[in-house]
Design an enzyme around this catalytic site. Sequence first.
Site, short mmCIF file in Angstrom:
data_model
loop_
_atom_site.label_atom_id
_atom_site.label_comp_id
_atom_site.label_asym_id
_atom_site.label_seq_id
_atom_site.Cartn_x
_atom_site.Cartn_y
_atom_site.Cartn_z
N HIS A 474 0.11 -56.77 18.92
CA HIS A 474 -0.08 -55.70 19.90
C HIS A 474 -0.61 -54.44 19.21
O HIS A 474 -1.62 -53.86 19.63
CB HIS A 474 1.25 -55.40 20.59
N GLU A 475 0.07 -53.99 18.17
CA GLU A 475 -0.33 -52.75 17.52
C GLU A 475 -1.69 -52.89 16.84
O GLU A 475 -2.45 -51.92 16.76
CB GLU A 475 0.73 -52.31 16.51
N HIS A 478 -4.43 -51.93 19.15
CA HIS A 478 -4.72 -50.50 19.14
C HIS A 478 -5.61 -50.15 17.95
O HIS A 478 -6.55 -49.34 18.06
CB HIS A 478 -3.43 -49.69 19.04
N HIS A 481 -9.15 -51.15 18.58
CA HIS A 481 -9.72 -50.20 19.54
C HIS A 481 -10.19 -48.95 18.81
O HIS A 481 -11.30 -48.44 19.04
CB HIS A 481 -8.67 -49.87 20.60
#
Length: 679
Positions: A474-475, A478, A481
């Site tokens: 998940h992290e 980021h 991104h």
Amino acid sequence: MVSSANPFFDPSTLPFGFPPFADIRDEHYEPAFERGMADQLAEIQEIVRGRDEPTFDNTLVPLERSGQILERVGYVFFNKSSSDSSDFTNELEERIAPKLAAHHDAILLDPMLYWRVKTIHDAIQAGGDAAAGLDAEQRYLVERWYTEMTIAGAALDDAQKRRLRELNQEISTLTTRFEKNLLNDTNELAVHVTDVAELAGLGEGEVSAAREAAAARDLEGWLVTLVLPTGHPWLASLTDRGLRERIMTASRSRGGRGGEHDNRENVLRIARLRAERAELLGFSSHAAAVTADETARTPEAVADMLGRLAPAAARNARAEQADLAAVAGDLDGGLRASDWSFYTEKVRAEKYDVDTAALRPWFEAERVLHDGVFYAAHLLYGVSFTERPDLVAYHPDARVFEVSNEDGSALGLYILDLYTRDSKRGGAWMNPLISQDELLGHPGSVVVNNLNVPKPAAGQPTLLTFDEVSTFFHEFGHALHGLFAHVTYPKFSGTNVFRDFVEFPSQVNEMWMLWPEVLENYARHHETGEPLDPAVVERIRESEQFNQGFATSEYLGAALLDQAWHKLSSASAEAITDVAAFEADALRAVGLDDPLVPPRYGSTYFAHVFSGGYDAGYYSYIWSEVLDADTVEWFKENGGLTRANGDRFRSRLLGVGGSKDPSRPTATSAVATPTSRRS
């Protein structure tokens, strides 16, 4: 004495402007903040003193160029204060927070700057000469500055602005204090164990990590440090019921047990000040002010979605509770919240023959990193990662990797800070240190992933839990991104998108954890190299919806609690005097007051919303889920984790940063076209 060679005063000469951590000293931060604020205000004054008719080039471009020293020191300092805090950082943050709030107000509330931005905005809306020659990104930049300044209060009169500045400065002080109280109380409430028998059920690595945590504080025995949410990953394995209860009690009492680290008055005061500020700005509540500039647009839209989900989640949790009670049998005092994870694993094993705690030997951290997280990114986007031990990070545990495109061109730098420590706040997150933009000549980004994995003794492998692997993916979403965004203007760099959209790319990346070709590549026993049994993998997939009543209820409890605090009017907020009573009433009102399923965060340790920027926005995780589901289906329908699909997702969504409004159809139709919010 302050060094004359302050490393923040000039751009770093290291790759991608990587901060020169080896040269940065505590005495450099405050002078850099002070000079950074002074320089930016002078730059703003240069803009507003202009006598020419406002244009994009004489207003927006210098506005975007302003504040470079402040940005450099701010990124580095606030990452340090979160991941490696000290008495120095705590004291400076409390001192600098109201100054920074006043500084940002001096820019956003400047009447002449607002006039210039509004003049350009209105001319574009009218389709006049001001619109000629501006591309879509430039027009959207004007729109964003105009919207943000308007919502911030730039159109208020002088008396209203004076009160607004007072409110913003006090709120910034209180949110900083909330975070420091939480960190200190979390450290104080770590559970000390003197008999290793109490740790029965944990693996060797976990016991080793607990011993290391105790040794770091010069304690005999073992120490169970607390994580950010209410629950703790070890509750699923610990057979000692008394220790499970001690951990749960400690976790839930953070910030609410009296003493110097009590957060109850901070919670009440922050809620009151935010409500007053919202009404000053013309909104009915803080939630209304926040959602006005998010994709949700109104708190009613948020309430509609959360309200439709809550009853079903509560029903499912009650059904799950019955299953747990049947397995637990006749417990002294009945089933407790601290028992839920432990007996959930027993029911999971009974129903699906899956024990997620037993999977840890297949999730060795280094293999998860290289053969899982990095591998999935390489499959989709062709990027590769090379460790750079020559680049010194801010802490010995933080590792630096250079990220390259498939053609060999350098993309940026990725820092991984995996392990927990007393100086690091709880949870997991991504921070930028440098963000790509063409205007300032930043060719790529430098991003940090912070996690909180217990560190075993030297020579012991770091074995991750199933949830920690999910969090890692998940992290890293980021981080991708932040790395992939390629924009012209700083305002749009990295993950500078709407708060209720920012979780979308990370939740998509989370999905690759169980994607067959990815899982098969990294999930191998750390001693034998044996792959995870395909039958076990199939049972994991079959059990994905297991315990979702609990998981959804604890999440919704926190999301609805956030909304309850921030939908208060000023008068209603003033009338609240008891944090625990308010919390209980709010959960009861939505049917989520089950004592066995406490919210993921209680008010006094809800860092996301009282110090972390998710205030009135914690709903964003579930708000993004419909986009996640649609996007993953798109990948499945179009051949899976192929370079073509990855390149499309990167170029149409990750690569645009904040330069497009994701709520407008063309922004998301590149990979999926959602037609409705989650129902």
